[in-house]
Design a protein around this motif. Structure first.
Motif, short mmCIF file in Angstrom:
data_model
loop_
_atom_site.label_atom_id
_atom_site.label_comp_id
_atom_site.label_asym_id
_atom_site.label_seq_id
_atom_site.Cartn_x
_atom_site.Cartn_y
_atom_site.Cartn_z
N LEU A 128 -1.14 6.84 1.12
CA LEU A 128 -2.42 6.92 1.83
C LEU A 128 -3.26 5.67 1.61
O LEU A 128 -4.11 5.34 2.44
CB LEU A 128 -3.19 8.15 1.38
N ALA A 129 -3.01 4.94 0.52
CA ALA A 129 -3.75 3.71 0.28
C ALA A 129 -3.40 2.64 1.31
O ALA A 129 -4.17 1.70 1.54
CB ALA A 129 -3.46 3.19 -1.13
N LEU A 130 -2.26 2.79 1.98
CA LEU A 130 -1.89 1.84 3.02
C LEU A 130 -2.83 1.93 4.24
O LEU A 130 -2.87 1.02 5.05
CB LEU A 130 -0.44 2.07 3.46
N LEU A 131 -3.54 3.03 4.35
CA LEU A 131 -4.49 3.17 5.47
C LEU A 131 -5.73 2.32 5.29
O LEU A 131 -6.63 2.35 6.12
CB LEU A 131 -4.88 4.65 5.63
N ASP A 132 -5.78 1.54 4.22
CA ASP A 132 -6.90 0.62 4.01
C ASP A 132 -7.03 -0.37 5.16
O ASP A 132 -8.10 -0.88 5.43
CB ASP A 132 -6.71 -0.12 2.68
N VAL A 133 -5.94 -0.61 5.86
CA VAL A 133 -5.97 -1.54 7.00
C VAL A 133 -6.91 -1.02 8.09
O VAL A 133 -7.48 -1.80 8.84
CB VAL A 133 -4.54 -1.79 7.53
N VAL A 134 -7.12 0.29 8.16
CA VAL A 134 -8.06 0.86 9.14
C VAL A 134 -9.48 0.40 8.83
O VAL A 134 -10.27 0.12 9.73
CB VAL A 134 -7.96 2.40 9.14
N PHE A 135 -9.81 0.29 7.53
CA PHE A 135 -11.16 -0.14 7.15
C PHE A 135 -11.33 -1.65 7.27
O PHE A 135 -12.43 -2.14 7.50
CB PHE A 135 -11.46 0.28 5.71
N ILE A 136 -10.24 -2.39 7.12
CA ILE A 136 -10.32 -3.85 7.14
C ILE A 136 -10.35 -4.40 8.56
O ILE A 136 -11.14 -5.27 8.88
CB ILE A 136 -9.12 -4.44 6.35
N SER A 137 -9.49 -3.89 9.42
CA SER A 137 -9.33 -4.44 10.76
C SER A 137 -10.29 -3.79 11.75
O SER A 137 -10.24 -2.58 11.98
CB SER A 137 -7.89 -4.23 11.24
N VAL A 164 -10.19 -4.17 14.94
CA VAL A 164 -9.43 -3.77 16.14
C VAL A 164 -8.87 -2.36 15.95
O VAL A 164 -8.98 -1.50 16.83
CB VAL A 164 -8.30 -4.78 16.41
N ILE A 165 -8.27 -2.12 14.79
CA ILE A 165 -7.73 -0.78 14.53
C ILE A 165 -8.87 0.24 14.43
O ILE A 165 -8.73 1.38 14.88
CB ILE A 165 -6.86 -0.79 13.25
N GLY A 166 -10.00 -0.16 13.88
CA GLY A 166 -11.15 0.73 13.83
C GLY A 166 -11.62 1.14 15.21
O GLY A 166 -11.98 2.29 15.45
N LYS A 178 -11.72 4.84 16.87
CA LYS A 178 -12.94 5.37 17.50
C LYS A 178 -12.69 5.83 18.93
O LYS A 178 -13.23 6.84 19.37
CB LYS A 178 -14.05 4.32 17.48
N SER A 179 -11.85 5.09 19.65
CA SER A 179 -11.58 5.49 21.04
C SER A 179 -10.75 6.77 21.10
O SER A 179 -10.85 7.53 22.06
CB SER A 179 -10.88 4.36 21.79
N ALA A 180 -9.93 7.01 20.09
CA ALA A 180 -9.12 8.24 20.08
C ALA A 180 -9.91 9.44 19.59
O ALA A 180 -9.69 10.56 20.03
CB ALA A 180 -7.89 8.04 19.21
#
Length: 162
Positions: free
Chosen positions: A42-51, A53-55, A59-61
């Motif tokens: 689950l720590a790999l989901l840190d990319v959601v907070f960093i990027s 674009v992914i954020g 948000k759109s989903a």
């Protein structure tokens, strides 16, 4: 004093995303050490907070969550209606896998779980998980209508709403 402490903690956890995200990541790491190793992933989901674009994609989903919730409710109600009709008229067709092979649904709830999971994952196609209707029986036209309406409603209409 308690009100001020509550306001500070609330502000730090809710308004300050940096602190909140790092506390969540720390919790994942601690759960990975002390509970189960899968929590490390689950720590790999840190990319959601960093990027950003992914954020934005997240948000759109999740933005139209009310509409998605209503569509899910419509799936739920539609499946319940079809289970009730199917249990009353085509009970012999609802065969679920068991340890002894295939057996008929023992309750409306088990048939609901079966139809909800299989009906939605098959895109409304009932041929893959219900027993084939007997062309010589008097219920054959009604069963064909039942399967076709379920396919049109779930497979075409509801899946295109999403």
């Amino acid at each position: 004093s308690w009100g001020r402490t509550y306001a500070i903690v609330f502000d730090c956890l809710v308004q300050r995303s940096f602190l909140r995200n790092h506390l969540v990541l720390t919790l994942c790491i601690l759960l990975g050490f002390f509970v189960q190793l899968e929590f490390f992933s689950l720590a790999l989901l840190d990319v959601v907070f960093i990027s950003p674009v992914i954020g934005d994609i997240i948000k759109s989903a999740t933005g139209p969550s009310t509409s998605l919730g209503l569509v899910f409710y419509l799936f739920f109600v539609t499946t319940l209606i079809y289970v009730l009709f199917g249990m009353n008229h085509f009970h012999e067709s609802f065969l679920i896998p068991s340890s002894d092979g295939l057996e008929q649904c023992s309750s409306t709830l088990t048939c609901f779980y079966f139809l909800f999971y299989n009906g939605l994952s098959e895109g409304g196609n009932m041929k893959g998980f219900l027993s084939a209707p007997d062309p010589g029986s008097w219920t054959y036209p009604a069963r064909i209508f039942f399967d076709s309406v379920f396919f049109v409603w779930v497979g075409i209409v509801l899946m295109n709403i999403i």
